[in-house]
Scaffold this motif. Structure first.
Motif, PDB file in Angstrom:
ATOM      1  N   PRO A  53      11.385   9.430  -2.270  1.00  0.00           N
ATOM      2  CA  PRO A  53      12.390   9.969  -1.666  1.00  0.00           C
ATOM      3  C   PRO A  53      12.087  11.425  -1.539  1.00  0.00           C
ATOM      4  O   PRO A  53      12.616  12.042  -0.456  1.00  0.00           O
ATOM      5  N   GLU A  54      11.270  12.332  -2.456  1.00  0.00           N
ATOM      6  CA  GLU A  54      11.071  13.500  -2.309  1.00  0.00           C
ATOM      7  C   GLU A  54      10.015  13.956  -1.529  1.00  0.00           C
ATOM      8  O   GLU A  54       9.848  15.037  -1.361  1.00  0.00           O
ATOM      9  N   ALA A  55       9.134  12.940  -1.082  1.00  0.00           N
ATOM     10  CA  ALA A  55       7.759  13.135  -0.613  1.00  0.00           C
ATOM     11  C   ALA A  55       8.156  13.633   0.850  1.00  0.00           C
ATOM     12  O   ALA A  55       9.026  13.320   1.432  1.00  0.00           O
ATOM     13  N   SER A  56       7.157  14.559   1.476  1.00  0.00           N
ATOM     14  CA  SER A  56       7.394  14.944   2.682  1.00  0.00           C
ATOM     15  C   SER A  56       6.612  13.795   3.793  1.00  0.00           C
ATOM     16  O   SER A  56       6.028  13.021   3.170  1.00  0.00           O
ATOM     17  N   ASN A  57       6.811  14.056   4.980  1.00  0.00           N
ATOM     18  CA  ASN A  57       6.254  12.998   5.684  1.00  0.00           C
ATOM     19  C   ASN A  57       4.891  13.095   5.809  1.00  0.00           C
ATOM     20  O   ASN A  57       4.387  12.018   5.655  1.00  0.00           O
ATOM     21  N   LEU A  58       4.170  14.313   5.586  1.00  0.00           N
ATOM     22  CA  LEU A  58       2.542  14.099   5.709  1.00  0.00           C
ATOM     23  C   LEU A  58       2.281  13.602   3.974  1.00  0.00           C
ATOM     24  O   LEU A  58       1.336  12.821   4.147  1.00  0.00           O
ATOM     25  N   GLU A  59       2.904  13.908   3.124  1.00  0.00           N
ATOM     26  CA  GLU A  59       2.670  13.198   1.752  1.00  0.00           C
ATOM     27  C   GLU A  59       2.726  11.587   1.808  1.00  0.00           C
ATOM     28  O   GLU A  59       2.068  10.917   1.218  1.00  0.00           O
ATOM     29  N   LEU A  60       4.023  11.255   2.781  1.00  0.00           N
ATOM     30  CA  LEU A  60       4.170   9.577   2.781  1.00  0.00           C
ATOM     31  C   LEU A  60       2.882   9.022   3.628  1.00  0.00           C
ATOM     32  O   LEU A  60       2.698   8.010   3.190  1.00  0.00           O
ATOM     33  N   ILE A  61       2.598   9.865   4.694  1.00  0.00           N
ATOM     34  CA  ILE A  61       1.670   9.280   5.488  1.00  0.00           C
ATOM     35  C   ILE A  61       0.202   9.030   4.617  1.00  0.00           C
ATOM     36  O   ILE A  61      -0.871   8.207   4.727  1.00  0.00           O
ATOM     37  N   LYS A  62      -0.189  10.096   3.741  1.00  0.00           N
ATOM     38  CA  LYS A  62      -1.162  10.133   2.990  1.00  0.00           C
ATOM     39  C   LYS A  62      -1.296   8.908   1.927  1.00  0.00           C
ATOM     40  O   LYS A  62      -2.107   8.310   1.630  1.00  0.00           O
ATOM     41  N   LYS A  63       0.192   8.826   1.482  1.00  0.00           N
ATOM     42  CA  LYS A  63       0.145   7.530   0.364  1.00  0.00           C
ATOM     43  C   LYS A  63       0.026   6.048   1.121  1.00  0.00           C
ATOM     44  O   LYS A  63      -0.673   5.271   0.686  1.00  0.00           O
ATOM     45  N   LEU A  64       0.549   6.167   2.506  1.00  0.00           N
ATOM     46  CA  LEU A  64       0.439   4.662   3.271  1.00  0.00           C
ATOM     47  C   LEU A  64      -1.056   4.600   3.774  1.00  0.00           C
ATOM     48  O   LEU A  64      -1.540   3.465   3.495  1.00  0.00           O
ATOM     49  N   ALA A  65      -1.871   5.706   3.956  1.00  0.00           N
ATOM     50  CA  ALA A  65      -3.261   5.714   4.464  1.00  0.00           C
ATOM     51  C   ALA A  65      -4.063   5.144   3.377  1.00  0.00           C
ATOM     52  O   ALA A  65      -4.925   4.325   3.291  1.00  0.00           O
ATOM     53  N   GLY A  66      -3.653   5.398   1.928  1.00  0.00           N
ATOM     54  CA  GLY A  66      -4.440   5.320   0.674  1.00  0.00           C
ATOM     55  C   GLY A  66      -4.149   3.797   0.398  1.00  0.00           C
ATOM     56  O   GLY A  66      -5.072   2.957   0.198  1.00  0.00           O
ATOM     57  N   ALA A  67      -2.921   3.223   0.669  1.00  0.00           N
ATOM     58  CA  ALA A  67      -2.524   1.883   0.375  1.00  0.00           C
ATOM     59  C   ALA A  67      -3.219   0.870   1.444  1.00  0.00           C
ATOM     60  O   ALA A  67      -3.480  -0.256   1.084  1.00  0.00           O
ATOM     61  N   TRP A  68      -3.378   1.373   2.780  1.00  0.00           N
ATOM     62  CA  TRP A  68      -4.315   0.568   3.682  1.00  0.00           C
ATOM     63  C   TRP A  68      -5.628   0.606   3.209  1.00  0.00           C
ATOM     64  O   TRP A  68      -6.187  -0.638   3.623  1.00  0.00           O
ATOM     65  N   LYS A  69      -6.230   1.544   2.854  1.00  0.00           N
ATOM     66  CA  LYS A  69      -7.463   1.342   2.439  1.00  0.00           C
ATOM     67  C   LYS A  69      -7.837   0.501   1.395  1.00  0.00           C
ATOM     68  O   LYS A  69      -8.800  -0.135   1.278  1.00  0.00           O
ATOM     69  N   GLU A  70      -6.758   0.230   0.335  1.00  0.00           N
ATOM     70  CA  GLU A  70      -6.911  -0.374  -0.904  1.00  0.00           C
ATOM     71  C   GLU A  70      -6.464  -1.826  -0.372  1.00  0.00           C
ATOM     72  O   GLU A  70      -6.613  -2.717  -1.117  1.00  0.00           O
ATOM     73  N   LEU A  71      -5.810  -2.420   0.675  1.00  0.00           N
ATOM     74  CA  LEU A  71      -5.440  -3.361   0.903  1.00  0.00           C
ATOM     75  C   LEU A  71      -6.494  -4.604   1.042  1.00  0.00           C
ATOM     76  O   LEU A  71      -7.602  -4.356   1.901  1.00  0.00           O
ATOM     77  N   PRO A  72      -6.260  -5.534   0.611  1.00  0.00           N
ATOM     78  CA  PRO A  72      -7.479  -6.587   0.538  1.00  0.00           C
ATOM     79  C   PRO A  72      -7.743  -7.097   2.204  1.00  0.00           C
ATOM     80  O   PRO A  72      -6.711  -6.906   2.954  1.00  0.00           O
ATOM     81  N   VAL A  73      -8.932  -7.416   2.215  1.00  0.00           N
ATOM     82  CA  VAL A  73      -9.321  -7.987   3.529  1.00  0.00           C
ATOM     83  C   VAL A  73      -8.438  -9.087   4.300  1.00  0.00           C
ATOM     84  O   VAL A  73      -8.102  -9.010   5.348  1.00  0.00           O
ATOM     85  N   SER A  74      -8.146 -10.028   3.367  1.00  0.00           N
ATOM     86  CA  SER A  74      -7.404 -10.977   3.790  1.00  0.00           C
ATOM     87  C   SER A  74      -5.782 -10.609   4.336  1.00  0.00           C
ATOM     88  O   SER A  74      -5.301 -11.272   5.373  1.00  0.00           O
ATOM     89  N   GLN A  75      -5.223  -9.721   3.659  1.00  0.00           N
ATOM     90  CA  GLN A  75      -4.012  -9.026   4.280  1.00  0.00           C
ATOM     91  C   GLN A  75      -4.242  -8.260   5.458  1.00  0.00           C
ATOM     92  O   GLN A  75      -3.192  -8.367   6.335  1.00  0.00           O
ATOM     93  N   LYS A  76      -5.347  -7.533   5.453  1.00  0.00           N
ATOM     94  CA  LYS A  76      -5.554  -6.597   6.731  1.00  0.00           C
ATOM     95  C   LYS A  76      -5.640  -7.506   7.938  1.00  0.00           C
ATOM     96  O   LYS A  76      -5.332  -7.203   9.006  1.00  0.00           O
ATOM     97  N   GLN A  77      -6.165  -8.649   7.656  1.00  0.00           N
ATOM     98  CA  GLN A  77      -6.439  -9.663   8.668  1.00  0.00           C
ATOM     99  C   GLN A  77      -5.076 -10.187   9.434  1.00  0.00           C
ATOM    100  O   GLN A  77      -5.094 -10.310  10.701  1.00  0.00           O
ATOM    101  N   VAL A  78      -4.029 -10.045   8.658  1.00  0.00           N
ATOM    102  CA  VAL A  78      -2.649 -10.561   9.253  1.00  0.00           C
ATOM    103  C   VAL A  78      -2.339  -9.586  10.278  1.00  0.00           C
ATOM    104  O   VAL A  78      -1.802 -10.106  11.417  1.00  0.00           O
ATOM    105  N   TYR A  79      -2.403  -8.288  10.129  1.00  0.00           N
ATOM    106  CA  TYR A  79      -1.943  -7.366  11.033  1.00  0.00           C
ATOM    107  C   TYR A  79      -3.182  -7.525  12.163  1.00  0.00           C
ATOM    108  O   TYR A  79      -2.721  -7.032  13.460  1.00  0.00           O
TER     109      TYR A  79
END
Length: 229
Positions: free
Chosen positions: A32-58
């Motif tokens: 809740p305390e993270a800025s929008n930029l920090e939040l986007i960085k966290k989401l980008a990191g999570a996307w990089k670590e996401l398994p290929v099988s889960q990325k395939q759904v998107y």
């Protein structure tokens, strides 16, 4: 008539953006305390670590939407006359040019490009706009312009001097900034030599007069030599 680029089918989202939209609320709740930029960085990191099988759904969802988008675009283009198609193409070109301009300005701001030198009138405007009479901004601006035009040369002189000082400041800062850009490999942002070495009008006029006088003197000498012969 009756059509605009707003009615044009929207391009499908990328797989990554679909992931961001789906997961942003959960990430916001956990941070809740993270800025929008920090939040986007966290989401980008999570996307990089996401398994290929889960990325395939998107990715599959993106492909499905792209197929639908192709059908919608075909139907949209079929209803356009040649004139409408040309008009919408021009509108699209202007929109893209505007977006490119905004992106370029943002990039220059991030790179710390110095602010342009202000004119004497702009300095006067910044000092007098708020105190100027008028209800609307347009009325205030008209009042300031009228006041500026009525000032004598001696009254304008302090602002003219400030403008000259600001030109010196701008040139000095630009030289340092451009040297930094060259080091970063961004020569495309450096002004051309012609732009940097603009001659002052007074100097140019003086040089022209000197050349003319010299040319005139040479002509007279030639005349005297011919008459002597």
């Amino acid at each position: 008539r009756g059509l605009s680029s707003d009615q044009r089918p929207k391009r499908p989202l990328s797989a990554y953006l679909r992931f961001v939209i789906d997961n942003r609320p959960a990430f916001r709740e956990k941070n809740p305390e993270a800025s929008n930029l920090e939040l986007i960085k966290k989401l980008a990191g999570a996307w990089k670590e996401l398994p290929v099988s889960q990325k395939q759904v998107y990715e599959e969802a993106r492909k499905t939407d792209w197929k639908r988008y192709g059908e919608q675009m075909a139907a949209y283009n079929a209803q356009l006359s040649p004139a409408q198609a040309a008009a919408l193409k021009e509108e699209r070109r202007r929109q893209l040019a505007k977006r490119r301009s905004i992106r370029a300005k943002r990039e220059l701001n991030l790179l710390g490009k110095p602010k342009r030198a202000r004119s004497a009138f702009n300095i006067f405007l910044s000092e007098n706009f708020q105190e100027s009479e008028g209800i609307s901004p347009v009325a205030k601006l008209k009042k300031v312009i009228d006041t500026w035009q009525k000032l004598s040369t001696s009254q304008k002189q302090p602002y003219l001097q400030l403008a000259e000082d600001d030109k010196v400041r701008y040139e000095n800062e630009m030289k340092s900034w451009e040297a930094k850009m060259v080091e970063l490999g961004r020569e495309d942002l450096v002004r051309s030599k012609k732009q940097r070495l603009k001659k002052k009008p007074a100097e140019t006029t003086k040089q022209a007069e000197t050349a003319k006088a010299s040319s005139g003197g040479n002509k007279e000498k030639l005349k005297l030599k011919k008459s002597e012969k």
